[in-house]
Design a protein around this motif. Structure first.
Motif, short mmCIF file in Angstrom:
data_model
loop_
_atom_site.label_atom_id
_atom_site.label_comp_id
_atom_site.label_asym_id
_atom_site.label_seq_id
_atom_site.Cartn_x
_atom_site.Cartn_y
_atom_site.Cartn_z
N GLN A 6 53.80 75.78 72.09
CA GLN A 6 54.46 74.48 72.34
C GLN A 6 53.69 73.35 71.66
OE1 GLN A 6 54.27 74.98 76.61
NE2 GLN A 6 56.50 75.08 76.77
N LEU A 7 52.36 73.41 71.77
CA LEU A 7 51.53 72.36 71.16
C LEU A 7 51.68 72.37 69.63
CD1 LEU A 7 48.27 72.60 73.30
CD2 LEU A 7 49.85 70.67 73.23
N VAL A 8 51.68 73.59 69.07
CA VAL A 8 51.82 73.70 67.61
C VAL A 8 53.17 73.13 67.17
CG1 VAL A 8 52.12 75.36 65.70
CG2 VAL A 8 50.22 75.62 67.27
N ALA A 9 54.24 73.44 67.91
CA ALA A 9 55.58 72.94 67.56
C ALA A 9 55.59 71.41 67.60
CB ALA A 9 56.61 73.51 68.52
N ARG A 10 54.95 70.86 68.64
CA ARG A 10 54.89 69.39 68.73
C ARG A 10 54.06 68.80 67.60
NH1 ARG A 10 52.62 68.04 74.30
NH2 ARG A 10 52.13 66.11 73.21
N ALA A 11 52.94 69.47 67.30
CA ALA A 11 52.07 68.97 66.22
C ALA A 11 52.79 69.05 64.87
CB ALA A 11 50.77 69.76 66.18
N GLN A 17 48.82 63.77 69.42
CA GLN A 17 48.22 64.10 70.72
C GLN A 17 48.20 65.62 70.93
OE1 GLN A 17 46.54 62.13 72.80
NE2 GLN A 17 46.90 60.61 71.20
N ALA A 18 49.29 66.25 70.47
CA ALA A 18 49.37 67.72 70.59
C ALA A 18 48.29 68.38 69.75
CB ALA A 18 50.75 68.20 70.15
N PHE A 19 48.08 67.86 68.55
CA PHE A 19 47.03 68.42 67.69
C PHE A 19 45.65 68.17 68.31
CE2 PHE A 19 44.09 68.45 64.06
CZ PHE A 19 44.33 69.74 63.62
N ALA A 20 45.47 66.97 68.89
CA ALA A 20 44.19 66.66 69.55
C ALA A 20 43.92 67.63 70.70
CB ALA A 20 44.21 65.22 70.05
#
Lengths: 188, 104
Positions: A6-11, A17-20
């Motif tokens: 999910q974080l990768v998709a957002r990044a 923020q997702a990448f952070a």
């Protein structure tokens, strides 16, 4: 808690923020992997490698396929970055070597014993540096950084049995190398 | 003098005794430095840079097309040889990313 996927998709959609959050999750392991490849005298370089690995990951995030694990991907980038840096900086002496030796000299009793221990440790460090990269990394992760075999396997992107075999073969090779140098492993 | 006997457990012990240097940690500013570098590197190009890049691209395409036409290639082949790779490099990854984001 959000998954890596999910974080990768957002990044990938540009969410910093997702990448952070991904950085927060993996920074310590990425740094440990880098320092395990470069060695204890190259801590500032390991931090640079960790930073460069995350920057590369960020740059290539669009091409990252979500079927793969983000962790494996970032560890692979880190491993390659560290090995490349090491091959470029092979001629250099580590920063902390002499300091570490001086610290050891003052903390142990008996001058002869101190000198002998320092020489033996120096010889051991040289032997470790002569091992293949994956073996060196596995040894430093396991013995120095206190990482378990399972995590060593994860960081080196190999099955757990392979990580065990790396450690076993590294010890066997060191045994022969130390023997060639005339050192007893059991003695102090 | 006889060589001392070795075994793997002894190497294990030696490694445990020798590798006792303090475990290093990342500097507390690592995240901050990294994210400011990410922001810096992902800034879109300014108007001037975009203009310069577009001008360079157009000039290259024109020079390349004229040169290929001078070698006897017809305009259709020239257009395909320029637009084909451009599509593969620029458009296809964007389409793939869009389709991945659209799928659940």
């Amino acid at each position: 808690m959000e998954t890596d996927v999910q974080l990768v998709a957002r990044a990938q959609g540009g969410d910093r923020q997702a990448f952070a959050e991904l950085v927060r999750r993996y920074r310590d392991l990425v740094f440990r992997l880098a320092v395990s490849i470069l060695g204890q005298g190259f801590v500032p370089e390991a931090e640079d490698v960790a930073q460069e690995a995350f920057l590369k990951a960020h740059r290539s995030l669009c091409s990252f396929r979500s079927e793969a694990e983000f962790s494996s991907w970032i560890y692979r980038i880190t491993f390659n970055e560290a090995v490349n840096l090491k091959s470029r900086a092979r001629y250099r002496r580590p920063h902390a070597n002499e300091t570490a030796l001086a610290g050891r000299m003052t903390s142990e009793p008996g001058p002869d014993e101190q000198v002998e221990t320092a020489h033996r440790d120096q010889a051991l460090a040289e032997c470790i540096r002569a091992l293949p990269e994956a073996y060196q990394s596995a040894l430093r992760l396991y013995y120095w950084l206190g990482v378990g075999v399972g995590e060593v396997a994860e960081l080196l992107d190999v099955p757990e049995n392979t990580a065990k075999s790396y450690l076993h073969r590294a010890r066997s090779l060191l045994l022969g190398m130390m023997k060639d140098k005339g050192y007893s492993c059991g003695g102090t | 003098m006889a060589e001392p006997e070795f075994n793997e457990a002894e190497v294990d012990g030696l490694l445990r005794r020798s590798m006792t240097a303090p475990i290093p940690t990342l500097s507390p500013e690592f995240d901050q430095h990294l994210m400011s570098e990410v922001s810096l590197r992902s800034q879109p190009l300014g108007r001037y840079q975009r203009g310069l890049l577009a001008g360079y691209g157009i000039l290259s395409v024109v020079a390349c097309s004229v040169s290929m036409h001078g070698q006897g290639l017809d305009w259709t082949t020239i257009a395909a040889s320029i637009l084909g790779p451009l599509f593969l490099v620029g458009v296809a990854p964007a389409l793939r990313l869009a389709s991945r984001q659209a799928s659940p």
